[in-house]
Design a protein around this motif. Structure first.
Motif, short mmCIF file in Angstrom:
data_model
loop_
_atom_site.label_atom_id
_atom_site.label_comp_id
_atom_site.label_asym_id
_atom_site.label_seq_id
_atom_site.Cartn_x
_atom_site.Cartn_y
_atom_site.Cartn_z
N UNK A 16 1.76 -1.14 9.77
CA UNK A 16 2.07 -0.45 8.52
C UNK A 16 1.35 -1.11 7.35
N UNK A 17 1.32 -2.45 7.33
CA UNK A 17 0.67 -3.15 6.23
C UNK A 17 -0.84 -2.94 6.23
N UNK A 18 -1.43 -2.84 7.41
CA UNK A 18 -2.87 -2.57 7.47
C UNK A 18 -3.18 -1.21 6.87
N UNK A 97 0.72 -7.50 -7.52
CA UNK A 97 1.41 -6.71 -6.50
C UNK A 97 1.00 -7.14 -5.10
N UNK A 98 -0.29 -7.40 -4.92
CA UNK A 98 -0.76 -7.83 -3.60
C UNK A 98 -0.20 -9.20 -3.26
N UNK A 99 -0.20 -10.11 -4.23
CA UNK A 99 0.32 -11.45 -3.99
C UNK A 99 1.82 -11.41 -3.67
N UNK A 100 2.54 -10.57 -4.39
CA UNK A 100 3.99 -10.45 -4.18
C UNK A 100 4.29 -9.91 -2.78
N UNK A 101 3.63 -8.82 -2.38
CA UNK A 101 3.92 -8.25 -1.07
C UNK A 101 3.54 -9.21 0.05
N UNK A 141 3.14 5.18 2.71
CA UNK A 141 1.72 5.34 3.01
C UNK A 141 1.34 6.82 3.02
N UNK A 142 2.20 7.66 3.59
CA UNK A 142 1.91 9.10 3.56
C UNK A 142 1.94 9.63 2.12
#
Length: 430
Positions: A16-18, A97-101, A141-142
């Motif tokens: 999912x993360x990819x 946001x990227x660092x947090x996730x 993602x969708x």
């Protein structure tokens, strides 16, 4: 078994993360923070929201850990701020946001390593809480994929074309009358609105063997279907006039016919593909013009799950095995629906094709809980939407991941929505 489940959950989280990374890394920071439609959040909101839900449920609730960023909980609460207003919020920027996730995900893997999937814990039985979060990310993602369809500018997404159909599929299939089991009690990651399993008696009905195609829909358009109030409900006709509907969303009239904008690529409308980006009212009008109707949710699920040879309900039309590439067009493997008949291995025992994947299918049913419904783990997932102005959609689309799609999975939206990957098939009384 516990180790196998742990490995399976880890793989689903990573997968999912990819996909989230692919959708967010495909554009620059300006595109990430821009609102491409008032119907959709800026992509960067979806990105941080995915991380925030992971933190709330897996880090804090399941793991019992201290909050990482409790100060942003309200910013990413989907019920606190309408989508069109989210760009005005002090959101995390793309780098933040990227660092947090990423920080949340590190904590989640630590929680997963220590989790006990005990039956006495409803949140952890079968890994449910982790499965809920996997499905949540795949659903967003969708949503982000739909936002990509609405963005302007050069194309940034690519994928191979879907398979061709070994033979065309058309016509109708008769589904016999009788009782079948709707819903589930045994699917470990099934969400609350899919439960409980319950018997339903269904009268015999005919259902289209494949979703309505662009070619079918063009016949409706060429016959003046958009201009004839006979085919439209009163609400549908009012919306058709107010919104100025005259074709599916993203279609472009050309002197030689119709083109479509698919993720920035302008291409001819393919007549053998399922029509997509139509609202409930458009689907309802087509069905009326064709002398049919939309299937009820019960009829749709019986066509998708009931095995007349055994009398039992399957997980999927083809059986109980998880979807493979030969069964259905899922997971953004392709960037559009496949031609009718492209997945013969995914057909139901009665010969109904493409019930899973390709396009979400509008049904005539409103959204409500099943008999004996219990909200879990929170009311806002389903219960607060019961009884509203929603119609149920079934089956998933080319943008739906297999983790968030099964024969019992239920989606819902307002009848005017068509930015979603929505199509339909017709039914009629036997």
């Amino acid at each position: 078994m516990t180790d196998d489940l742990r490995l399976s959950i880890a793989a689903e989280l990573e997968r999912a993360r990819a996909r989230t990374a692919l959708l967010t890394d495909a554009v620059d920071d300006d595109d990430l923070t821009r609102q491409h439609s008032p119907l959709m959040s800026p992509l960067v909101w979806d990105l941080a929201h995915v991380g925030n839900q992971e933190e709330l449920w897996l880090v804090r609730d399941v793991g019992g850990r201290d909050p990482l960023r409790q100060d942003i909980d309200e910013l990413y609460d989907a019920f606190k701020h309408a989508r069109h207003a989210r760009t005005a919020l002090p959101l995390l920027n793309p780098a933040e946001a990227r660092a947090y996730t990423a920080q949340v995900r590190d904590k989640v893997f630590d929680v997963l390593d220590r989790a006990r999937f005990a039956p006495e814990s409803r949140l952890l039985d079968g890994g449910f809480a982790f499965g809920m979060i996997v499905q949540h990310e795949q659903q967003h993602d969708e949503t982000m994929l739909a936002t990509h369809q609405l963005r302007s500018g050069a194309p940034v997404l690519s994928a191979p074309p879907p398979p061709r159909a070994p033979r065309s599929v058309s016509g109708e299939v008769l589904i016999a009358s009788g009782r079948f089991t709707m819903g589930t009690d045994i699917e470990p990651w099934a969400l609350d609105n899919e439960r409980p399993a319950h018997p339903v008696d269904v009268d015999a009905f005919w259902i289209d063997a494949a979703p309505v195609t662009n070619g079918d829909y063009l016949a409706f358009m060429d016959a003046g279907g958009y201009d004839d109030p006979r085919w439209w409900s009163e609400r549908g006709w009012a919306h058709r006039n107010q919104a100025g509907l005259d074709s599916p969303l993203h279609w472009i009239r050309d002197r030689d016919g119709w083109l479509r904008d698919r993720f920035g690529h302008i291409e001819p409308v393919q007549p053998d593909e399922p029509v997509v980006h139509v609202c409930f009212f458009e689907a309802e009008a087509y069905a009326s013009w064709a002398g049919k109707r939309l299937p009820t949710e019960v009829e749709w699920e019986k066509a998708a799950r009931w095995d007349p040879a055994t009398g039992r309900s399957r997980r999927y039309p083809w059986g109980d095995d998880a979807p493979e590439a030969r069964h259905a067009n899922l997971g953004q493997r392709h960037l559009g629906p496949a031609p009718a008949g492209a997945y013969p291995d995914g057909a139901s025992p009665q010969g109904v094709h493409q019930l899973i994947g390709d396009v979400w299918e509008w049904t005539s049913s409103g959204f409500h809980g099943y008999p004996g419904f219990t909200a879990f783990p929170y009311q806002e997932y389903s219960e607060v939407f019961f009884g509203g102005d929603y119609r149920v959609l079934r089956g998933g689309s080319f943008g739906t991941d297999a983790a968030a799609c099964r024969g019992t999975f239920r989606n819902w939206d307002h009848p005017i929505r068509r930015q979603i990957f929505s199509g339909f098939r017709c039914a009629r009384d036997a």
